[in-house]
Design an enzyme around this catalytic site. Structure first.
Site, PDB file in Angstrom:
ATOM      1  N   GLU A 176       0.810  -1.230   0.000  1.00 55.72           N
ATOM      2  CA  GLU A 176       0.000   0.000   0.000  1.00 55.72           C
ATOM      3  C   GLU A 176       0.840   1.277   0.000  1.00 55.72           C
ATOM      4  O   GLU A 176       0.540   2.234   0.716  1.00 55.72           O
ATOM      5  CB  GLU A 176      -0.976  -0.001   1.189  1.00 55.72           C
ATOM      6  N   GLU A 221      -6.375  -8.321  -0.776  1.00 55.91           N
ATOM      7  CA  GLU A 221      -6.966  -8.032   0.546  1.00 55.91           C
ATOM      8  C   GLU A 221      -8.409  -7.621   0.342  1.00 55.91           C
ATOM      9  O   GLU A 221      -8.702  -6.714  -0.447  1.00 55.91           O
ATOM     10  CB  GLU A 221      -6.229  -6.902   1.261  1.00 55.91           C
TER      11      GLU A 221
HETATM   12  C1  BG6 Z   1      -4.504  -3.038   4.906  1.00 52.73           C
HETATM   13  C2  BG6 Z   1      -3.181  -3.557   5.380  1.00 52.73           C
HETATM   14  O1  BG6 Z   1      -4.432  -1.667   4.890  1.00 52.73           O
HETATM   15  O2  BG6 Z   1      -5.638  -3.246   5.695  1.00 52.73           O
HETATM   16  C3  BG6 Z   1      -3.260  -4.689   6.401  1.00 52.73           C
HETATM   17  O3  BG6 Z   1      -2.384  -3.962   4.299  1.00 52.73           O
HETATM   18  C4  BG6 Z   1      -4.395  -4.407   7.369  1.00 52.73           C
HETATM   19  O4  BG6 Z   1      -2.018  -4.808   7.021  1.00 52.73           O
HETATM   20  C5  BG6 Z   1      -5.693  -4.349   6.580  1.00 52.73           C
HETATM   21  O5  BG6 Z   1      -4.469  -5.319   8.410  1.00 52.73           O
HETATM   22  C6  BG6 Z   1      -6.958  -4.221   7.396  1.00 52.73           C
HETATM   23  O6  BG6 Z   1      -6.910  -3.146   8.272  1.00 52.73           O
HETATM   24  P1  BG6 Z   1      -7.116  -3.360   9.828  1.00 52.73           P
HETATM   25  O7  BG6 Z   1      -7.015  -2.001  10.416  1.00 52.73           O
HETATM   26  O8  BG6 Z   1      -8.478  -3.956   9.971  1.00 52.73           O
HETATM   27  O9  BG6 Z   1      -6.041  -4.279  10.286  1.00 52.73           O
END
Ligand code: BG6
Length: 467
Positions: A169, A369
């Site tokens: 990111e 993701e």
């Molecule tokens: C992304 C990251 O921004 O979102 C992850 O690459 C992160 O590392 C994921 O865990 C979800 O966000 P959060 O705050 O729910 O962990």
């Protein structure tokens, strides 16, 4: 979906691996956070009880975890390598053999089960030693150290790992330039702009160097960037709101992708450098590196969780002024439902983004993701966990990916949802869970299958037909 579509899940070392005090691993910035119990994201400082030195203990559970992934039918698994497991101080004279041995065992195990590793080189866990000595990405020494670390990874693991991602990111780097540096600046500080652009530029050199090395070293290897997709709608049809939304997408996504794919900063970025008379972007070595075909990515990987709304200052209405993501200074969409964690649920936004980004760059996409992170999972006395909300969220989002692929003809080659086995949130919350598999942090990291485990298994078996 194509026969070889990658179905699986996604994790990162600092949130999932644990074993921080074993195998000769050095200290990363998250180990420091665990010790101090304090975290800072942007200008917001807060307390956390998340102990990243243990997290889900994949370090000791990897065989069990990979067997569970195989049982679900995974043929792809995204993980990251902890830089400090390979070079404890980030730039040691020799690599740490125990660290290399650990990842060799993990990759062997994955391959044995027919699971293709997808590896992120840098998922934020900067070696603390580089932070202390060179101010993290602010120092060009860190870029040199990263280059050596990448070379080692490609040489040691490139025979089995064919999919690589550079920096997680990093399109958000200009928004949060102090995440991995010792210096902590506020956006209002006098030297913020210069600091931000130097950090941004260094991470971009690091990215291009990694891509080039991968193409030189890994036979049949493919390497991509990883961006946080951030679809922004205008709050109203007022042109000023439309302009705010467009600007957000340019600043937070497309200016960055333009650089990586076209090999030079676009006019808005150049304007920022010029405003403070920084000539870094004109350096011959950078221009040569960035514009060379060998430094160009093969695909775009991305995260997608929610969409946001933007509006201009003067059109702000109190009604819609609830801030969804402080970081983005964005607004909630009154037309969308929210998860119990307050993130909007917008599967169509995913299809919109996939179309947009594919139209712009014509590169294959990999969704690395997505998912529903909530504190609602309950481990019942009989060891079951009923998570229909997660199934519903994923069903809608997989449908959006299918529509993008099958109706809109977008080339997307995999779906690797986040935190497939429970892990700690990046923002210091260990109760927020995303997984198909529950991890009991209070009882020896025992693993339990959630209802979504059985559902996802059928999805994979039917190649996305049975949702
Ligand atoms: C992304 C990251 O921004 O979102 C992850 O690459 C992160 O590392 C994921 O865990 C979800 O966000 P959060 O705050 O729910 O962990």
């Amino acid at each position: 979906m194509k026969k070889d579509f990658l179905w699986g899940g996604s994790t990162s070392a600092f949130q999932f691996e644990g074993g921080a005090n074993e195998g000769g691993k050095g200290e990363s910035i998250y180990d420091v956070i665990s010790k101090s119990g304090e975290m800072q994201i942007g200008e917001v400082k807060f307390k956390t009880d998340a102990d990243y030195s243990t997290t889900s203990d994949f370090y000791h559970h990897y065989k069990e975890d990979i067997a569970l992934m195989a049982e679900m039918g995974f043929n792809g698994f995204r993980m990251s390598i902890a830089w400090t497991r390979i070079f404890p101080n980030g730039d040691d004279a020799n690599y740490n053999e125990e660290g290399v041995k650990f990842y060799n065992s993990v990759f062997d195990e994955l391959i044995k089960h027919g699971i293709q590793p997808v590896v992120t080189l840098f998922h934020w866990d900067m070696p603390q030693s580089l932070v202390e000595r060179f101010d993290g990405w602010y120092g060009s020494e860190t870029v040199d150290a990263f280059e050596r670390y990448c070379k080692t990874c490609f040489e040691q693991f490139g025979d089995r790992v064919k999919y690589w991602l550079t920096l997680n990111e990093n399109n958000l780097c200009k928004l949060l330039p102090c995440l991995q540096t010792k210096t902590k600046l506020k956006a209002s500080d006098e030297n913020f702009e210069e600091f931000k652009l130097k950090v941004y530029h260094n991470t971009n050199i690091a990215h291009f160097k990694a891509v080039k090395l991968c193409h030189e070293i890994v036979k049949d290897g493919k390497i991509g960037c990883m961006i946080a997709s951030s679809i922004a709608y205008p709050m109203t049809s007022h042109p000023k709101d439309v302009f705010e939304a467009t600007k957000h997408q340019q600043n937070k996504m497309y200016d960055y992708l333009d650089l990586l794919i076209k090999g030079k900063y676009n006019r808005r970025d150049i304007g920022e450098f010029d405003n403070i008379n920084l000539t870094l972007y004109k350096d011959n070595s950078f221009v040569e590196l960035a514009s060379n075909d060998i430094s160009k990515i093969d695909f775009i990987s991305f995260s997608y969780y929610f969409s946001i709304c933007m509006q201009s200052e003067e059109n702000k209405s109190n009604e819609n002024a609830a801030t969804l993501q402080i970081m983005y200074q964005a607004y909630e969409n009154p037309k969308l439902e929210k998860s119990s964690f307050g993130w909007t649920i917008d599967p169509l936004g995913l299809r919109i983004f996939m179309n947009d980004v594919y139209d712009r760059y014509n590169l294959p996409l990999l969704l690395v993701e997505n998912g529903l992170g909530v504190e609602d999972d309950v481990l019942e006395a009989d060891g079951t966990i009923h998570d229909p909300y997660r199934v519903e969220y994923l069903r809608q989002h997989i449908n959006a990916v299918k529509d993008a692929v099958e109706i809109d003809h977008v080339d997307c080659f995999g779906f690797l949802p986040w935190g497939c086995i429970d892990l700690y949130s990046a923002s210091g919350n260990k109760k927020k869970r995303y997984g198909f598999i529950y991890v009991d942090y209070d009882d020896n990291f025992k693993r339990y299958k959630k209802d979504s485990f059985y559902w996802y298994k059928e999805v994979i078996k039917s190649n996305g037909e049975k949702l």
